[in-house]
Design an enzyme around this catalytic site. Structure first.
Site, PDB file in Angstrom:
ATOM      1  N   HIS A 148      12.766  33.777  32.108  1.00 50.87           N
ATOM      2  CA  HIS A 148      13.554  34.868  32.669  1.00 50.87           C
ATOM      3  C   HIS A 148      12.900  35.275  33.991  1.00 50.87           C
ATOM      4  CE1 HIS A 148      15.016  35.980  28.360  1.00 50.87           C
ATOM      5  NE2 HIS A 148      15.770  35.040  28.921  1.00 50.87           N
ATOM      6  N   HIS A 158       7.001  36.700  28.235  1.00 57.07           N
ATOM      7  CA  HIS A 158       8.194  37.424  28.683  1.00 57.07           C
ATOM      8  C   HIS A 158       7.829  38.853  29.086  1.00 57.07           C
ATOM      9  CE1 HIS A 158      11.683  34.823  27.282  1.00 57.07           C
ATOM     10  NE2 HIS A 158      10.614  34.160  26.860  1.00 57.07           N
ATOM     11  N   GLU A 170       5.962  39.502  24.418  1.00 52.28           N
ATOM     12  CA  GLU A 170       6.695  40.499  25.187  1.00 52.28           C
ATOM     13  C   GLU A 170       5.715  41.493  25.794  1.00 52.28           C
ATOM     14  OE1 GLU A 170       9.804  40.541  25.854  1.00 52.28           O
ATOM     15  OE2 GLU A 170      10.797  39.270  24.369  1.00 52.28           O
ATOM     16  N   GLU A 217      11.140  38.724  34.908  1.00 52.80           N
ATOM     17  CA  GLU A 217      10.035  39.208  34.075  1.00 52.80           C
ATOM     18  C   GLU A 217       8.718  38.685  34.633  1.00 52.80           C
ATOM     19  OE1 GLU A 217      11.207  38.022  30.142  1.00 52.80           O
ATOM     20  OE2 GLU A 217      13.030  39.237  30.200  1.00 52.80           O
TER      21      GLU A 217
END
Length: 743
Positions: free
Chosen positions: A464, A560, A632, A467
């Site tokens: 992504h 991420h 994350e 990010e």
């Protein structure tokens, strides 16, 4: 390899994959033509080189321009960097290492309508193969022969053994220039090089504390305001990526900012047509107030989160208000105290101060406007610039561009010590032709047996593109694993690390939030068979598949960023094998102990939802990697320990990369005391969770004996407490019946 030879060998040999590849490659790049359309899946022939016996392609993919002379240096650059011409997303390897030259046309004698163009400068390998065929070699006529890539001795005789495989992967030469980023041809790109210094704030940057007086903005729009910046054409949904070139759109790059009327004109000058920049429009609605519209991900009409833009002509004593009017997520960390990032060029030049959290009167709320199909949300904040006539940047998070990565990898390639245990290769090329890099990091082994015994660890980031926190964690990991630390040396002795530091370079370059130039979220397509549409993901999965065939992969982790929760945490996959019950949770628990002020184990989740079946962690888990994770990292900061209520800096994220290495050592410690201690702690935590569930149901139930057969999904799901209760009651009934039978 050539059509005349295909007929001769059709009945004598089985299909050769390499032969088929070269046949298709030559046909695709214009060496081989069919006027009758008799060749299946034939690509559009590229243009012929005329009046230029030595040339190679650069610049635009699929265009007739950018032909440059081919001196020795260019030829060397081509052989090391790979082919940069048409359709680079088709793959990588030998095809991209060929120097293309003028080709005279030769007609096939059997069919005058079928012709092919023969290269005037064939490699010695090809010549020997043709000579071997003409001699009617018994080896080549054998029906059992799968390949004709055979060695020849000094007398031209074929030896019954395969040649060493050619280096299919290339990396930028250590002494040469970096490959400039390739942009879609619709994108205008300014010529300035944007560079930011790294800086660690001397004091913690605390979350914004709302006062209750934050203004809810009333969106005015360009009907009542003045447009001071707007991109001319933005490819959205309904359009498709076609080709790319270095520098993006051809022609003169217009200045999109307003023209100042004199030194007293205090209008801000906006710009975002640089690497990772994202701003589509700016509307001036008051003297110091601007409404901003972000550009959606290219070739889509959605995904607005990442922003990164520049303003010039600032005034020091004024209070400016910026309002982003077209955000799409209903929840955001800006509601929990997160501040935007600001960078002052004057402060960087004079005081060595870099990115810092700034802003007051911050509010994230639903907008009064929308496109009729989905509601918009807006982010508003006020700011006072530190200097007059300054150049400042704003960003959602600390930028980390494709060029930043290339500069880092170039420093690794130029380090003679690191080059001994870090091999940099090209995994593939993206749709736009940008290199997707692969690093293999391990210390040389003394014996083949020692090399084969090493387990593998696979890490990746930036699937992504918005990010960027994933890149900073990756940088911290690489800094540590490439260092001369004793722990780093030990890790390189026992592991083979496969690292893909930027999975989606195209998205990073153009400033997308989530998608590639295919207009799709790559982290939902790891099961894809469409190599040409999703080359970065296809080649990554294929690389891991080959790796699993030769050694055990102990851990996979994809880095991420998270836009709604603070701290850092992992998403994993519940293991159904009772032999390894709870084992997938040991590594996250160990990491929480090594980074207690940044990593939250309680925020981790191990459910496999149907909508996540195409993600990297789930696909790799189903391929056989037990410890398969998505890491994350928040865009905000920490709510834990000494860092409570403070924003993360790049140093915090890089330190987490170091702690991933520490945790790997703990996880693989031959002394299993730490591992077993974590398993016992996990069982206690789950037992507490079960009691909590029953308390919510108004029941008190004792759990005795072995309860590891209870579904972890039932234990942890908020919606499945009744299933948990039924499961435990059934098990108790079975235990009671068994006791009665025994008595």
């Amino acid at each position: 390899m050539f059509p005349a030879l295909e007929t001769e060998l059709k009945q004598e040999t089985l299909p050769d994959p390499y032969e088929d590849f070269m046949y298709r490659h030559l046909r695709y790049y214009g060496y081989f033509k069919a006027q009758r359309g008799s060749l299946p899946n034939s690509a559009t022939p590229q243009h012929l080189w005329k009046n230029n016996p030595q040339c190679l392609l650069s610049g635009s993919v699929g265009e007739r321009h950018d032909l440059t002379p081919d001196p020795l240096q260019k030829e060397k650059l081509l052989s090391t960097q790979g082919f940069t011409g048409s359709n680079p997303g088709r793959g990588h390897g030998t095809a991209h290492q060929a120097t293309l030259r003028r080709r005279p046309t030769c007609h096939n004698q059997k069919d005058p309508q079928l012709k092919y163009t023969r290269p005037t400068c064939l490699s010695s390998t090809v010549r020997r193969q043709i000579e071997a065929v003409s001699r009617g070699s018994l080896l080549l006529s054998s029906p059992l022969l799968k390949s004709r890539q055979l060695l020849h001795n000094d007398f031209g005789e074929v030896n019954p053994r395969l040649r060493e495989p050619r280096d299919l992967f290339a990396f930028l030469p250590s002494s040469g220039p970096l490959q400039a980023p390739r942009w879609p041809i619709e994108c205008e790109v300014i010529k300035e090089n944007i560079h930011h210094i790294e800086w660690i704030p001397p004091q913690p940057e605390y979350f914004y504390q709302p006062t209750g007086n934050e203004k809810v903005p009333e969106i005015v729009g360009e009907e009542e305001g003045t447009v001071v910046y707007q991109l001319d054409s933005v490819p959205t949904e309904g359009s498709y990526f076609t080709s790319s070139r270095v520098g993006g759109k051809r022609g003169i790059i217009k200045d999109l900012a307003v023209t100042l009327q004199g030194p007293e004109d205090n209008a801000l000058l906006f710009e975002s047509r640089f690497e990772s920049g994202n701003l589509q429009k700016a509307v001036r609605v008051d003297t110091y107030e601007y409404e901003l519209t972000l550009r959606t991900d290219l070739y889509t009409n959605k995904y607005t989160q990442w922003f990164y833009f520049r303003v010039q002509n600032t005034r020091k004593d004024a209070t400016y208000r910026f309002t982003i009017v077209n955000l799409l997520k209903p929840k955001s960390l800006y509601t929990l105290g997160m501040k935007p990032l600001m960078y002052s060029q004057l402060d960087a030049d004079t005081h060595n101060i870099g990115w810092r959290r700034e802003g007051s009167e911050i509010k994230y709320c639903k907008s009064s406007t929308g496109d009729g199909q989905q509601p918009f949300y807006c982010l508003t904040w006020t700011i006072q610039f530190p200097h007059d006539q300054d150049t400042c940047f704003f960003a959602h998070f600390y930028p980390y561009t494709y060029t930043d990565l290339q500069c880092y990898l170039l420093s690794v390639a130029n380090n003679p010590v690191q080059a001994q245990f870090c091999k940099l290769r090209t995994l593939c090329r993206s749709l736009a032709g940008n290199i997707v890099y692969l690093l293999t990091i391990t210390n040389p082994s003394r014996t083949p047996q020692e090399a084969a015994a090493k387990k593998a660890v696979v890490l990746s980031a930036r699937v992504h593109p918005g990010e960027s926190n994933g890149s900073w964690i990756m940088k911290g990991f690489l800094d540590f694993i490439l260092s001369d630390s004793p722990d780093a040396q030990l890790l390189r002795n026992i592991f083979v690390f496969k690292v893909v530091p930027m999975l989606n370079p195209d998205g990073v370059i153009v400033g997308n939030s989530r998608c590639s130039l295919a207009g799709r979220d790559l982290n939902r397509h790891y099961k894809t068979i469409l190599k040409d549409s999703f080359p970065c993901i296809w080649y990554t999965r294929n690389m891991i598949k080959r790796l699993l065939e030769e050694r055990e992969v102990l851990l996979y982790c994809d880095f991420h960023g998270h836009s709604r929760k603070n701290n850092i945490f992992l998403y994993g996959c519940n293991n159904n094998d009772r032999k390894y019950w709870l084992h997938e949770r040991v590594f996250p628990l160990m990491l929480s102990k090594n980074a207690p002020d940044k990593f939250s184990f309680h925020s981790c989740n191990f459910k496999v939802q149907r909508c996540k079946e195409g993600t990297g962690r789930v696909v790799m888990w189903r391929m056989g990697i037990l410890n398969s994770y998505t890491m994350e990292s928040t865009f905000g900061g920490s709510t834990l320990g000494n860092k409570r209520d403070t924003h993360f800096t790049t140093e915090d994220l890089k330190s987490l990369g170091h702690q991933v290495c520490d945790t790997l050592l703990d996880f693989c410690d031959p002394d299993r005391a730490k591992f077993m201690q974590c398993l016992e702690e996990l069982k206690e935590l789950l037992q507490q969770e079960i009691h909590k569930k029953f308390n919510e149901l108004g029941q008190d139930m004792e759990l005795e004996g072995n309860w590891s057969d209870i579904s972890l999904s039932d234990i942890e799901s908020r919606e499945r407490s009744q299933d948990l209760q039924l499961h435990v009651l059934q098990r108790e009934a079975q235990t009671a019946a068994k006791s009665q039978l025994e008595t």
